[in-house]
Design a protein around this motif. Structure first.
Motif, PDB file in Angstrom:
ATOM      1  N   ILE A   1       0.685  -1.023   0.057  1.00 38.72           N
ATOM      2  CA  ILE A   1       0.012  -0.140  -0.067  1.00 38.72           C
ATOM      3  C   ILE A   1       0.928   1.130  -0.017  1.00 38.72           C
ATOM      4  O   ILE A   1       1.772   1.509   0.962  1.00 38.72           O
ATOM      5  N   ASP A   2       0.610   2.082  -1.022  1.00 41.03           N
ATOM      6  CA  ASP A   2       1.264   3.443  -1.046  1.00 41.03           C
ATOM      7  C   ASP A   2       0.836   4.400  -0.344  1.00 41.03           C
ATOM      8  O   ASP A   2      -0.461   4.621  -0.770  1.00 41.03           O
ATOM      9  N   ILE A   3       1.417   4.905   0.744  1.00 44.44           N
ATOM     10  CA  ILE A   3       0.593   5.888   1.522  1.00 44.44           C
ATOM     11  C   ILE A   3       1.017   7.257   1.146  1.00 44.44           C
ATOM     12  O   ILE A   3       2.253   7.798   1.394  1.00 44.44           O
ATOM     13  N   GLN A   4       0.235   8.106   0.715  1.00 45.18           N
ATOM     14  CA  GLN A   4       0.427   9.518   0.490  1.00 45.18           C
ATOM     15  C   GLN A   4      -0.126  10.452   1.401  1.00 45.18           C
ATOM     16  O   GLN A   4      -1.163  10.283   1.651  1.00 45.18           O
ATOM     17  N   GLN A   5       0.801  11.181   2.048  1.00 41.03           N
ATOM     18  CA  GLN A   5       0.576  12.058   3.029  1.00 41.03           C
ATOM     19  C   GLN A   5       0.485  13.821   2.384  1.00 41.03           C
ATOM     20  O   GLN A   5       1.481  14.141   1.981  1.00 41.03           O
ATOM     21  N   GLU A   6      -0.551  14.532   2.578  1.00 44.89           N
ATOM     22  CA  GLU A   6      -0.788  15.723   2.229  1.00 44.89           C
ATOM     23  C   GLU A   6      -1.188  16.798   3.415  1.00 44.89           C
ATOM     24  O   GLU A   6      -2.240  17.077   3.579  1.00 44.89           O
ATOM     25  N   ILE A   7      -0.290  16.641   4.471  1.00 45.10           N
ATOM     26  CA  ILE A   7      -0.652  17.212   5.674  1.00 45.10           C
ATOM     27  C   ILE A   7      -0.342  18.665   5.861  1.00 45.10           C
ATOM     28  O   ILE A   7       0.976  18.896   5.554  1.00 45.10           O
ATOM     29  N   ASN A   8      -1.174  19.553   6.056  1.00 46.17           N
ATOM     30  CA  ASN A   8      -1.036  20.913   6.044  1.00 46.17           C
ATOM     31  C   ASN A   8      -0.783  21.207   7.735  1.00 46.17           C
ATOM     32  O   ASN A   8      -1.829  21.313   8.355  1.00 46.17           O
TER      33      ASN A   8
ATOM     34  N   ALA B   1     -10.567  -2.507   1.512  1.00 48.19           N
ATOM     35  CA  ALA B   1     -11.260  -2.038   0.226  1.00 48.19           C
ATOM     36  C   ALA B   1     -10.167  -2.351  -0.766  1.00 48.19           C
ATOM     37  O   ALA B   1     -10.931  -2.771  -1.879  1.00 48.19           O
ATOM     38  N   MET B   2      -8.809  -2.204  -0.664  1.00 47.94           N
ATOM     39  CA  MET B   2      -8.014  -2.212  -1.711  1.00 47.94           C
ATOM     40  C   MET B   2      -7.302  -3.646  -1.871  1.00 47.94           C
ATOM     41  O   MET B   2      -6.602  -3.615  -2.611  1.00 47.94           O
ATOM     42  N   ASP B   3      -7.944  -4.514  -0.771  1.00 51.19           N
ATOM     43  CA  ASP B   3      -7.330  -5.839  -0.731  1.00 51.19           C
ATOM     44  C   ASP B   3      -5.683  -5.972  -0.733  1.00 51.19           C
ATOM     45  O   ASP B   3      -4.922  -6.624  -1.633  1.00 51.19           O
ATOM     46  N   GLU B   4      -5.274  -5.026  -0.076  1.00 54.72           N
ATOM     47  CA  GLU B   4      -3.781  -4.807   0.486  1.00 54.72           C
ATOM     48  C   GLU B   4      -2.763  -4.373  -0.903  1.00 54.72           C
ATOM     49  O   GLU B   4      -1.735  -4.689  -0.805  1.00 54.72           O
ATOM     50  N   LYS B   5      -3.537  -3.589  -2.024  1.00 49.17           N
ATOM     51  CA  LYS B   5      -2.599  -3.206  -2.739  1.00 49.17           C
ATOM     52  C   LYS B   5      -3.401  -1.992  -3.431  1.00 49.17           C
ATOM     53  O   LYS B   5      -4.599  -2.097  -3.906  1.00 49.17           O
ATOM     54  N   GLY B   6      -2.640  -0.782  -3.383  1.00 52.56           N
ATOM     55  CA  GLY B   6      -3.282   0.307  -3.994  1.00 52.56           C
ATOM     56  C   GLY B   6      -2.541   1.546  -3.113  1.00 52.56           C
ATOM     57  O   GLY B   6      -1.530   1.591  -2.799  1.00 52.56           O
ATOM     58  N   THR B   7      -3.247   2.742  -3.618  1.00 54.55           N
ATOM     59  CA  THR B   7      -2.725   4.005  -2.809  1.00 54.55           C
ATOM     60  C   THR B   7      -3.557   4.579  -1.719  1.00 54.55           C
ATOM     61  O   THR B   7      -4.873   4.713  -2.412  1.00 54.55           O
ATOM     62  N   LEU B   8      -3.158   4.761  -0.665  1.00 58.56           N
ATOM     63  CA  LEU B   8      -4.018   5.448   0.313  1.00 58.56           C
ATOM     64  C   LEU B   8      -3.347   6.809   0.437  1.00 58.56           C
ATOM     65  O   LEU B   8      -2.305   7.073   0.888  1.00 58.56           O
ATOM     66  N   THR B   9      -4.373   7.852   0.295  1.00 56.04           N
ATOM     67  CA  THR B   9      -3.877   9.277   0.382  1.00 56.04           C
ATOM     68  C   THR B   9      -4.828   9.864   1.637  1.00 56.04           C
ATOM     69  O   THR B   9      -5.874   9.757   1.809  1.00 56.04           O
ATOM     70  N   VAL B  10      -3.931  10.553   2.559  1.00 56.40           N
ATOM     71  CA  VAL B  10      -4.247  11.429   3.902  1.00 56.40           C
ATOM     72  C   VAL B  10      -4.377  12.708   3.507  1.00 56.40           C
ATOM     73  O   VAL B  10      -2.754  13.026   3.419  1.00 56.40           O
ATOM     74  N   ALA B  11      -4.901  13.374   3.863  1.00 54.74           N
ATOM     75  CA  ALA B  11      -4.874  14.873   3.664  1.00 54.74           C
ATOM     76  C   ALA B  11      -5.544  15.650   4.604  1.00 54.74           C
ATOM     77  O   ALA B  11      -6.602  15.251   5.072  1.00 54.74           O
ATOM     78  N   LEU B  12      -4.875  16.639   5.046  1.00 57.32           N
ATOM     79  CA  LEU B  12      -5.285  17.556   6.057  1.00 57.32           C
ATOM     80  C   LEU B  12      -5.457  19.216   5.523  1.00 57.32           C
ATOM     81  O   LEU B  12      -4.237  19.492   5.194  1.00 57.32           O
ATOM     82  N   GLN B  13      -6.281  19.848   5.477  1.00 57.59           N
ATOM     83  CA  GLN B  13      -6.256  21.314   4.955  1.00 57.59           C
ATOM     84  C   GLN B  13      -7.505  21.971   5.718  1.00 57.59           C
ATOM     85  O   GLN B  13      -8.354  21.547   6.376  1.00 57.59           O
TER      86      GLN B  13
END
Length: 532
Positions: free
Chosen positions: A255-262, A289-301
């Motif tokens: 799982i690729d975790i993308q963080q976009e935390i302001n 939901a991704m069956d352990e493969k995909g991109t998870l994006t967590v963002a805070l703004q």
């Protein structure tokens, strides 16, 4: 004899035959009455499935008339929801001439699917094999059984949560005692280190890790609903960044975790442990939901609602909000499921994979924080959860510069705890700051020491959970002897005591373990200075 006429006669007794025919006609009459008046669906078909006769129970159940079905095959009119069920029926009849309680789904004339319980016999009519079947509608019963099973599963979940809560309390008490010893000794080590250096950095690492362990205990208690919520102004990025650090070690590397935390997002009024739980639950759902493969994006703004195209998204009042979004590239959510995802115990996961409580808990936490949660999803493309938390005024979140507290004193303190290592630690903490300390690991011994010389002590600090006498009971006894004695009660965890109960008893201050040197000394000075 040739000139005579002879008449031959034969008499045969057919009494039994007449009786048999009469009995047969009677049986046929009874069969016809039973056949046509039975509330169950009864049919006679040839081996190829062609209907020869059906009763009113059949027409009531299926919606088909006799004209619709006589001479036609059950397969032609698509009565069997799964044709393999008819194959099972025929094979059973050919093998043993009888099938009992075959459960199958049938399609009605209007397309509705009903569950039936069918029994059948192989009979012969005019020398040709036929199938006589009786089918009872058990759709309502099956639905009731499913509902009962669901309720039983929910009840088991409730009992499980209660068991977790009981276990969590025991873990919290013991673990917090251990953490107090770690934190306290690390504080003392740091106190005696006069110069900056690698050793001091190591101690700081111990204190940092112990602080995280302390929060983990709070999370366990919060999950079991035993931790009191503490709403404080907090910068959300601090909580979410720490949570993501923890998640990285538990989420599969696929799982690729993308963080976009302001980090400039202003403060919200929240309970840090519950904020952590919100992000943990949403990310756990995303990974599944991704069956352990995909991109998870967590963002805070930080966003301002009330501007064009923003307010309708979450039905919130105009103003500034911290917007947390959790997006995945999973299989998405269908519109039917989307309407129910926040319902308690609702889940699309297989048995053993989830309880159906994750999103329900998230929804409850967000509502308790005065926020709103919304979801957007496209089947096959992914899902995005958006959570809005109201921003609080900066003045509320600003830390007050109250200066360095003065913790030193020379008062005599009676310290009571059944954990010997913790007693030794507290004594050293207090003595470093000038206090005289009498330590007891037994509540009854502490009571006797106080009864012998009540005027010798300026303050009593006691644990709550002790084998001979609880801290609250000890406090009552001490106050009976000397009503003006100030008492501080601390506990790793106890379901029988709270700040409110402690106050009613007459206890001056109450706090939860683990505690470090500053927390202990701050409480001591607050109580003693308040008594002056």
């Amino acid at each position: 004899m040739q000139d005579r006429k002879v008449i031959f006669s034969r008499i045969q007794d057919i009494t039994e035959h007449v009786k048999s025919e009469k009995k047969l006609r009677e049986l046929e009459k009874r069969f016809r009455i039973a056949f046509h008046t039975s509330p169950d669906a009864i049919s006679i078909t040839k081996m190829n499935g062609n209907y020869v006769e059906v009763n009113e129970g059949f027409t009531r159940l299926t919606g088909y008339t006799r004209k619709d079905v006589i001479g036609r095959s059950s397969l032609d009119i698509n009565v069997w929801n799964n044709p393999k069920d008819r194959k099972t029926l025929v094979e059973g009849l050919l093998k043993s001439r009888q099938v009992v309680n075959l459960e199958a789904d049938f399609r009605m004339k209007d397309g509705a699917i009903k569950t039936g319980l069918m029994s059948a016999n192989l009979i012969h009519l005019q020398g040709e094999p036929h199938i006589l079947s009786i089918t009872r509608d058990i759709t309502a019963r099956k639905k009731a059984e499913e509902e009962n099973a669901k309720l039983e599963a929910q009840l088991r979940q409730v009992y499980k949560m209660e068991a977790i809560g009981t276990m969590a309390g025991g873990i919290a008490h013991d673990f917090n005692n251990i953490l107090t010893i770690i934190l306290g000794n690390a504080d003392l080590a740091k106190y005696v280190m006069k110069e900056e250096g690698p050793a001091r950095q190591y101690v700081d690492k111990i204190l940092e890790a112990s602080g995280r362990a302390k929060e983990m205990v709070r999370q366990i208690l919060a999950f079991s609903r035993q931790a009191k919520l503490s709403f404080v102004p907090i910068k959300p990025h601090m909580v979410f960044t720490e949570t993501l650090k923890l998640l990285r070690s538990t989420i599969p590397s696929s799982i690729d975790i993308q963080q976009e935390i302001n980090t400039l997002c202003r403060a919200i009024n929240a309970d840090p442990t519950q904020l952590n739980q919100v992000l943990m639950n949403l990310c756990a759902n995303a990974v599944h939901a991704m069956d352990e493969k995909g991109t998870l994006t967590v963002a805070l703004q930080e966003v301002q609602l009330g501007q064009k195209g923003t307010r309708h998204k979450a039905n919130l009042q105009p103003g500034f909000y911290a917007l947390l979004t959790v997006a995945d590239t999973g299989k998405g959510i269908s519109p039917e499921v989307k309407e129910r995802i926040f319902d308690p115990f609702f889940t699309t996961k297989k048995v053993g994979e989830g309880t159906g409580m994750g999103l329900s808990v998230v929804h409850g936490i967000v509502e308790n924080h005065g926020g709103k949660i919304s979801v957007e999803s496209t089947p096959g493309k992914g899902t995005t959860f958006s959570i809005y938390f109201p921003i609080v005024e900066e003045a509320s979140a600003a830390s007050k510069d109250i200066g360095k507290p003065q913790y030193k004193g020379d008062e005599h303190i009676l310290f009571v705890d059944d954990e010997e290592a913790l007693v030794e630690l507290a004594a050293e903490m207090l003595q470093l700051y000038g206090y005289k300390v009498t330590c007891k690991t037994s509540s009854t011994e502490a009571l006797e020491a106080f009864r012998t010389a009540p005027a010798n002590f300026d303050l009593v600090i006691t644990d709550q959970t002790m084998p001979e006498m609880s801290g609250s009971e000890l406090s009552k006894q001490l106050l009976n002897i000397r009503p003006d004695i100030p008492i501080i009660l601390c506990t790793g965890y106890s379901a029988k005591i709270s700040a409110e109960i402690a106050e009613k008893i007459g206890i001056a201050d109450y706090f939860l373990k683990p505690f470090d040197t500053e927390k202990l000394l701050r409480s001591v000075r607050k109580v003693l200075d308040g008594m002056e």
